[in-house]
Scaffold this motif. Structure first.
Motif, PDB file in Angstrom:
ATOM      1  N   TRP A   1      26.352 -78.139  11.753  1.00  0.00           N
ATOM      2  CA  TRP A   1      26.942 -79.505  12.920  1.00  0.00           C
ATOM      3  C   TRP A   1      25.604 -78.915  13.728  1.00  0.00           C
ATOM      4  CZ3 TRP A   1      29.462 -83.066  15.552  1.00  0.00           C
ATOM      5  CH2 TRP A   1      29.598 -82.576  16.775  1.00  0.00           C
ATOM      6  N   SER A   2      24.566 -79.800  13.328  1.00  0.00           N
ATOM      7  CA  SER A   2      23.183 -80.051  13.624  1.00  0.00           C
ATOM      8  C   SER A   2      22.721 -80.716  14.654  1.00  0.00           C
ATOM      9  CB  SER A   2      21.885 -79.098  13.486  1.00  0.00           C
ATOM     10  OG  SER A   2      22.160 -80.173  11.572  1.00  0.00           O
ATOM     11  N   PRO A   3      23.065 -81.385  15.396  1.00  0.00           N
ATOM     12  CA  PRO A   3      23.413 -83.109  16.092  1.00  0.00           C
ATOM     13  C   PRO A   3      21.322 -82.491  16.279  1.00  0.00           C
ATOM     14  CG  PRO A   3      24.433 -81.574  17.216  1.00  0.00           C
ATOM     15  CD  PRO A   3      24.472 -80.513  16.548  1.00  0.00           C
ATOM     16  N   LYS A   4      21.434 -84.081  16.572  1.00  0.00           N
ATOM     17  CA  LYS A   4      19.942 -84.887  16.473  1.00  0.00           C
ATOM     18  C   LYS A   4      20.540 -85.566  17.839  1.00  0.00           C
ATOM     19  CE  LYS A   4      17.935 -85.412  12.191  1.00  0.00           C
ATOM     20  NZ  LYS A   4      17.627 -86.503  11.286  1.00  0.00           N
ATOM     21  N   VAL A   5      20.362 -84.823  19.279  1.00  0.00           N
ATOM     22  CA  VAL A   5      19.795 -85.101  20.651  1.00  0.00           C
ATOM     23  C   VAL A   5      18.676 -86.284  21.084  1.00  0.00           C
ATOM     24  CG1 VAL A   5      21.258 -84.665  22.369  1.00  0.00           C
ATOM     25  CG2 VAL A   5      21.865 -83.232  20.774  1.00  0.00           C
ATOM     26  N   ASP A   6      19.939 -87.260  21.580  1.00  0.00           N
ATOM     27  CA  ASP A   6      18.168 -88.100  22.522  1.00  0.00           C
ATOM     28  C   ASP A   6      19.054 -88.361  23.119  1.00  0.00           C
ATOM     29  OD1 ASP A   6      16.442 -90.257  23.134  1.00  0.00           O
ATOM     30  OD2 ASP A   6      18.008 -91.924  22.753  1.00  0.00           O
ATOM     31  N   VAL A   7      18.133 -87.890  24.981  1.00  0.00           N
ATOM     32  CA  VAL A   7      18.900 -87.865  26.300  1.00  0.00           C
ATOM     33  C   VAL A   7      17.764 -89.350  27.227  1.00  0.00           C
ATOM     34  CG1 VAL A   7      18.863 -86.927  28.565  1.00  0.00           C
ATOM     35  CG2 VAL A   7      19.069 -85.716  26.346  1.00  0.00           C
TER      36      VAL A   7
ATOM     37  N   GLN B   1      20.201 -94.579  49.074  1.00  0.00           N
ATOM     38  CA  GLN B   1      21.384 -94.163  47.616  1.00  0.00           C
ATOM     39  C   GLN B   1      20.565 -94.532  46.531  1.00  0.00           C
ATOM     40  OE1 GLN B   1      25.537 -95.741  46.180  1.00  0.00           O
ATOM     41  NE2 GLN B   1      24.036 -97.076  45.257  1.00  0.00           N
ATOM     42  N   VAL B   2      20.413 -92.677  46.229  1.00  0.00           N
ATOM     43  CA  VAL B   2      19.953 -93.154  44.853  1.00  0.00           C
ATOM     44  C   VAL B   2      20.676 -92.981  43.086  1.00  0.00           C
ATOM     45  CG1 VAL B   2      18.028 -91.008  43.610  1.00  0.00           C
ATOM     46  CG2 VAL B   2      17.954 -91.675  45.917  1.00  0.00           C
ATOM     47  N   THR B   3      20.727 -93.092  42.304  1.00  0.00           N
ATOM     48  CA  THR B   3      21.293 -93.392  41.140  1.00  0.00           C
ATOM     49  C   THR B   3      20.551 -92.153  40.396  1.00  0.00           C
ATOM     50  OG1 THR B   3      22.698 -94.689  42.087  1.00  0.00           O
ATOM     51  CG2 THR B   3      23.226 -94.272  40.023  1.00  0.00           C
ATOM     52  N   LEU B   4      20.926 -91.368  39.619  1.00  0.00           N
ATOM     53  CA  LEU B   4      20.270 -91.081  38.417  1.00  0.00           C
ATOM     54  C   LEU B   4      21.344 -91.579  37.266  1.00  0.00           C
ATOM     55  CD1 LEU B   4      18.036 -89.451  36.834  1.00  0.00           C
ATOM     56  CD2 LEU B   4      19.981 -87.210  37.572  1.00  0.00           C
ATOM     57  N   ALA B   5      20.623 -91.891  36.338  1.00  0.00           N
ATOM     58  CA  ALA B   5      21.401 -92.734  35.401  1.00  0.00           C
ATOM     59  C   ALA B   5      20.585 -91.150  34.134  1.00  0.00           C
ATOM     60  CB  ALA B   5      21.372 -93.810  34.897  1.00  0.00           C
ATOM     61  N   LEU B   6      21.796 -90.693  33.628  1.00  0.00           N
ATOM     62  CA  LEU B   6      21.228 -90.076  32.377  1.00  0.00           C
ATOM     63  C   LEU B   6      22.278 -90.828  30.806  1.00  0.00           C
ATOM     64  CD1 LEU B   6      21.948 -86.159  32.810  1.00  0.00           C
ATOM     65  CD2 LEU B   6      19.900 -87.816  33.010  1.00  0.00           C
ATOM     66  N   THR B   7      22.294 -90.724  29.478  1.00  0.00           N
ATOM     67  CA  THR B   7      22.454 -91.632  28.478  1.00  0.00           C
ATOM     68  C   THR B   7      21.948 -90.433  27.734  1.00  0.00           C
ATOM     69  OG1 THR B   7      22.568 -93.752  29.327  1.00  0.00           O
ATOM     70  CG2 THR B   7      22.959 -93.683  27.061  1.00  0.00           C
ATOM     71  N   VAL B   8      23.698 -89.194  26.608  1.00  0.00           N
ATOM     72  CA  VAL B   8      22.966 -88.564  25.796  1.00  0.00           C
ATOM     73  C   VAL B   8      23.490 -89.164  25.145  1.00  0.00           C
ATOM     74  CG1 VAL B   8      23.037 -85.931  25.319  1.00  0.00           C
ATOM     75  CG2 VAL B   8      23.218 -86.800  27.801  1.00  0.00           C
ATOM     76  N   THR B   9      22.742 -89.803  23.606  1.00  0.00           N
ATOM     77  CA  THR B   9      22.972 -89.989  22.886  1.00  0.00           C
ATOM     78  C   THR B   9      23.576 -88.335  21.303  1.00  0.00           C
ATOM     79  OG1 THR B   9      22.677 -91.986  22.912  1.00  0.00           O
ATOM     80  CG2 THR B   9      23.228 -91.093  20.655  1.00  0.00           C
ATOM     81  N   ALA B  10      24.576 -88.244  20.979  1.00  0.00           N
ATOM     82  CA  ALA B  10      24.370 -87.138  19.918  1.00  0.00           C
ATOM     83  C   ALA B  10      24.359 -87.567  18.197  1.00  0.00           C
ATOM     84  CB  ALA B  10      24.914 -85.677  19.897  1.00  0.00           C
ATOM     85  N   LYS B  11      23.486 -87.875  17.101  1.00  0.00           N
ATOM     86  CA  LYS B  11      23.893 -87.852  15.839  1.00  0.00           C
ATOM     87  C   LYS B  11      23.563 -87.068  15.258  1.00  0.00           C
ATOM     88  CE  LYS B  11      22.162 -92.695  16.935  1.00  0.00           C
ATOM     89  NZ  LYS B  11      21.560 -93.822  16.952  1.00  0.00           N
ATOM     90  N   ILE B  12      24.545 -87.376  14.247  1.00  0.00           N
ATOM     91  CA  ILE B  12      25.280 -86.109  12.265  1.00  0.00           C
ATOM     92  C   ILE B  12      25.179 -86.040  11.005  1.00  0.00           C
ATOM     93  CG2 ILE B  12      27.183 -85.957  12.678  1.00  0.00           C
ATOM     94  CD1 ILE B  12      27.303 -82.846  13.071  1.00  0.00           C
TER      95      ILE B  12
END
Length: 140
Positions: free
Chosen positions: A52-58, A73-84
């Motif tokens: 289990w050593s994912p490659k993480v993209d943020v 209104q301030v919106t902070l959007a985070l998208t985190v993708t972990a591929k393995i």
């Protein structure tokens, strides 16, 4: 000997320093999660992998909307993708939109300073809450 302003004049605002009223201020009114989603498309097979050593993209983005005279209104959007794995299967995909309601006063003299506050300071204040939301979703 320093001069002093009589108490009656200071109480009426005469002779007192009123420059603090026009000083720029940022007041955080509310913090809330506007949207959150978690996808684990290859569950439960993805959890059976030996390594289990994912490659993480943020990915990070911000959005600002004016709600009135001083409110934003301030919106902070985070998208985190972990591929393995060698075939880069998606272990999980998390999308979080953390928002905050901010009241900004005293920025009428320098609108570029207000844009810097909305574009950097406010998202920075929201980041710990967004990070916590991502962490909670992934752990559960």
């Amino acid at each position: 000997m320093a001069e002093s302003t009589p108490k009656s004049q200071a109480a009426n605002g005469v002779g007192s320093d009123t420059s603090t009223e026009s000083e720029p201020q940022v007041l955080m009114q509310r913090i809330y999660c506007r949207d959150a989603s978690l996808e684990v498309p290859f569950a439960p097979e993805i959890f059976n992998l030996k390594e289990w050593s994912p490659k993480v993209d943020v990915q990070v983005s911000t959005e600002v909307s004016t709600l009135g005279n001083q409110f934003h209104q301030v919106t902070l959007a985070l998208t985190v993708t972990a591929k393995i794995g060698d075939d880069a299967k998606v272990a999980y995909l998390v999308e979080v939109k953390q928002a905050g309601l901010f009241m900004l006063t005293g920025f009428s003299k320098d609108p570029t300073q207000m844009q810097a506050v909305l574009g950097a300071y406010c998202p920075n204040a929201l980041f710990p809450f967004a990070r916590e939301t991502v962490s909670t979703l992934v752990e559960r």
